[in-house]
Design an enzyme around this catalytic site. Sequence first.
Site, PDB file in Angstrom:
ATOM      1  N   GLU A   1      -0.784  -9.064  -0.587  1.00  0.00           N
ATOM      2  CA  GLU A   1      -2.214  -9.280  -0.294  1.00  0.00           C
ATOM      3  C   GLU A   1      -3.053  -9.269  -1.564  1.00  0.00           C
ATOM      4  O   GLU A   1      -3.980 -10.069  -1.710  1.00  0.00           O
ATOM      5  CB  GLU A   1      -2.688  -8.214   0.705  1.00  0.00           C
ATOM      6  CG  GLU A   1      -2.052  -8.429   2.077  1.00  0.00           C
ATOM      7  CD  GLU A   1      -2.277  -7.280   3.051  1.00  0.00           C
ATOM      8  OE1 GLU A   1      -1.907  -6.139   2.702  1.00  0.00           O
ATOM      9  OE2 GLU A   1      -2.816  -7.506   4.135  1.00  0.00           O
TER      10      GLU A   1
ATOM     11  N   GLY B   1       0.612  -4.847   0.981  1.00  0.00           N
ATOM     12  CA  GLY B   1      -0.584  -4.858   0.136  1.00  0.00           C
ATOM     13  C   GLY B   1      -0.342  -5.536  -1.208  1.00  0.00           C
ATOM     14  O   GLY B   1      -1.275  -6.085  -1.803  1.00  0.00           O
TER      15      GLY B   1
ATOM     16  N   ALA C   1       0.874  -1.173   0.000  1.00  0.00           N
ATOM     17  CA  ALA C   1       0.000   0.000   0.000  1.00  0.00           C
ATOM     18  C   ALA C   1       0.912   1.225   0.000  1.00  0.00           C
ATOM     19  O   ALA C   1       2.083   1.140   0.394  1.00  0.00           O
ATOM     20  CB  ALA C   1      -0.881  -0.023   1.238  1.00  0.00           C
TER      21      ALA C   1
HETATM   22  N1  CO8 Z   1       4.648   3.152  -0.666  1.00  0.00           N
HETATM   23  C1  CO8 Z   1       5.055   4.302  -1.226  1.00  0.00           C
HETATM   24  N2  CO8 Z   1       6.199   4.411  -1.916  1.00  0.00           N
HETATM   25  C2  CO8 Z   1       6.978   3.313  -2.040  1.00  0.00           C
HETATM   26  C3  CO8 Z   1       6.606   2.078  -1.477  1.00  0.00           C
HETATM   27  C4  CO8 Z   1       5.366   2.015  -0.760  1.00  0.00           C
HETATM   28  N3  CO8 Z   1       4.911   0.870  -0.247  1.00  0.00           N
HETATM   29  N4  CO8 Z   1       7.555   1.162  -1.758  1.00  0.00           N
HETATM   30  C5  CO8 Z   1       8.488   1.807  -2.474  1.00  0.00           C
HETATM   31  N5  CO8 Z   1       8.149   3.091  -2.650  1.00  0.00           N
HETATM   32  C6  CO8 Z   1       8.893   4.139  -3.361  1.00  0.00           C
HETATM   33  C7  CO8 Z   1      10.103   4.599  -2.565  1.00  0.00           C
HETATM   34  O1  CO8 Z   1       9.720   5.536  -1.575  1.00  0.00           O
HETATM   35  C8  CO8 Z   1      10.959   5.174  -3.652  1.00  0.00           C
HETATM   36  O2  CO8 Z   1      10.477   6.459  -3.977  1.00  0.00           O
HETATM   37  P1  CO8 Z   1      11.504   7.730  -3.996  1.00  0.00           P
HETATM   38  O3  CO8 Z   1      12.447   7.417  -5.115  1.00  0.00           O
HETATM   39  O4  CO8 Z   1      10.594   8.881  -4.279  1.00  0.00           O
HETATM   40  O5  CO8 Z   1      12.170   7.747  -2.675  1.00  0.00           O
HETATM   41  C9  CO8 Z   1      10.682   4.274  -4.842  1.00  0.00           C
HETATM   42  O6  CO8 Z   1       9.436   3.629  -4.557  1.00  0.00           O
HETATM   43  C10 CO8 Z   1      11.740   3.201  -5.047  1.00  0.00           C
HETATM   44  O7  CO8 Z   1      11.883   2.475  -3.834  1.00  0.00           O
HETATM   45  P2  CO8 Z   1      13.308   2.219  -3.130  1.00  0.00           P
HETATM   46  O8  CO8 Z   1      14.259   3.305  -3.455  1.00  0.00           O
HETATM   47  O9  CO8 Z   1      13.053   1.954  -1.681  1.00  0.00           O
HETATM   48  O10 CO8 Z   1      13.752   0.887  -3.888  1.00  0.00           O
HETATM   49  P3  CO8 Z   1      14.745  -0.244  -3.355  1.00  0.00           P
HETATM   50  O11 CO8 Z   1      15.031  -1.116  -4.514  1.00  0.00           O
HETATM   51  O12 CO8 Z   1      15.894   0.362  -2.620  1.00  0.00           O
HETATM   52  O13 CO8 Z   1      13.892  -1.073  -2.258  1.00  0.00           O
HETATM   53  C11 CO8 Z   1      11.915  -2.203  -1.395  1.00  0.00           C
HETATM   54  C12 CO8 Z   1      12.788  -1.841  -2.651  1.00  0.00           C
HETATM   55  C13 CO8 Z   1      12.692  -3.172  -0.510  1.00  0.00           C
HETATM   56  C14 CO8 Z   1      10.675  -2.873  -1.937  1.00  0.00           C
HETATM   57  C15 CO8 Z   1      11.584  -0.916  -0.612  1.00  0.00           C
HETATM   58  O14 CO8 Z   1      11.058   0.049  -1.506  1.00  0.00           O
HETATM   59  C16 CO8 Z   1      10.565  -1.116   0.478  1.00  0.00           C
HETATM   60  O15 CO8 Z   1      10.897  -1.647   1.531  1.00  0.00           O
HETATM   61  N6  CO8 Z   1       9.291  -0.667   0.265  1.00  0.00           N
HETATM   62  C17 CO8 Z   1       8.261  -0.706   1.268  1.00  0.00           C
HETATM   63  C18 CO8 Z   1       7.758  -2.112   1.452  1.00  0.00           C
HETATM   64  C19 CO8 Z   1       6.686  -2.108   2.525  1.00  0.00           C
HETATM   65  O16 CO8 Z   1       6.914  -1.814   3.672  1.00  0.00           O
HETATM   66  N7  CO8 Z   1       5.459  -2.461   2.119  1.00  0.00           N
HETATM   67  C20 CO8 Z   1       4.339  -2.522   3.017  1.00  0.00           C
HETATM   68  C21 CO8 Z   1       3.571  -1.237   2.974  1.00  0.00           C
HETATM   69  S1  CO8 Z   1       2.239  -1.201   4.155  1.00  0.00           S
HETATM   70  C22 CO8 Z   1       1.017  -2.128   3.447  1.00  0.00           C
HETATM   71  O17 CO8 Z   1       1.133  -2.573   2.352  1.00  0.00           O
HETATM   72  C23 CO8 Z   1      -0.275  -2.435   4.151  1.00  0.00           C
HETATM   73  C24 CO8 Z   1      -0.445  -1.602   5.357  1.00  0.00           C
HETATM   74  C25 CO8 Z   1      -1.684  -2.047   6.075  1.00  0.00           C
HETATM   75  C26 CO8 Z   1      -2.197  -0.876   6.849  1.00  0.00           C
HETATM   76  C27 CO8 Z   1      -3.557  -1.163   7.360  1.00  0.00           C
HETATM   77  C28 CO8 Z   1      -4.392   0.110   7.394  1.00  0.00           C
HETATM   78  C29 CO8 Z   1      -5.869  -0.170   7.536  1.00  0.00           C
END
Ligand code: CO8
Length: 258
Positions: A112, A109, A66
């Site tokens: 999911e 997400g 997400a």
């Molecule tokens: N949301 C928003 N932006 C994201 C996300 C995300 N989930 N994942 C990556 N991005 C963005 C980064 O911020 C980055 O943007 P910018 O260049 O502007 O900084 C761009 O995508 C590229 O990402 P990275 O530079 O981090 O790329 P890497 O190759 O270094 O890393 C990863 C890849 C390991 C996938 C890393 O991006 C990461 O860890 N992402 C987040 C993964 C994560 O935590 N996902 C779970 C999110 S929470 C969720 O899904 C459900 C929440 C439930 C909440 C319940 C509420 C009711």
Amino acid sequence: MANYETILVEEKGAVTLVTLNRPQALNALNSTVLKELIDAFAAYDADASQHCLVLTGSEKAFAAGADIKEMQSQGFADMYSSNFFAGWEKVTATRKPWIAAVSGFALGGGCEVAMMADFIIAGDNAKFGQPEIKLGVTPGMGGSQRLTHAIGKAKAMEMCLTGRMMGADEAERSGLVAKVVPAADLLDEALKTAETIAAMAPLAALATKEMVNATYEMGLAQGINFERRLFHGLFGTEDQKEGMAAFVEKRPGEWKGK
Ligand code: CO8
């Protein structure tokens, strides 16, 4: 075909291909993606010429979760009053078959949504995980339930509590994915599988999906009864007559979806 901002939709014969297309955010699922997917899936379900759908992402990421940046500033009242994520139930209400073709990251997400599909085909570079605990939250789009159904409590609990990623081979061994193929062949393989499904009798495909999904909601005796009733019902269709006649006459069936 509708023009979307965050997804691409193509028709390939009887198969709809939907590609998540926010490369700058690794296909993070924001509210626009959700709105557009709901629309595209509803259009697919309503289109009598389309019989299977493949949802895919990029080579690097199916979807990295997400959209954290969109959620960051939200409070409980915002989440609760908007029933945040409830829209995904419209995607899971799709009655026709669909496959998730996963390459790269399927996290939070993203994992999911892949698990909402009828099944997952993974590239050998796929990485699945529920890392929400690292953000101070939990899975919120069904991960704690669907992952546990798919791979059992021990592995699901370990995945959700540690936030670790699971590679494609482990995902296949654990029952999370139907098959793993070389990443370069993922889309071809997924489309080929979708074409196979699209060539089946459409009502039988709907009934198959409904009865397998009933496993999640029903006990064994009730589920077997449900299966039998749907099976009986198919004997009221022209396609049952055609399918069995085609077998006896040693020719392929020609389906009417009636
Ligand atoms: N949301 C928003 N932006 C994201 C996300 C995300 N989930 N994942 C990556 N991005 C963005 C980064 O911020 C980055 O943007 P910018 O260049 O502007 O900084 C761009 O995508 C590229 O990402 P990275 O530079 O981090 O790329 P890497 O190759 O270094 O890393 C990863 C890849 C390991 C996938 C890393 O991006 C990461 O860890 N992402 C987040 C993964 C994560 O935590 N996902 C779970 C999110 S929470 C969720 O899904 C459900 C929440 C439930 C909440 C319940 C509420 C009711």
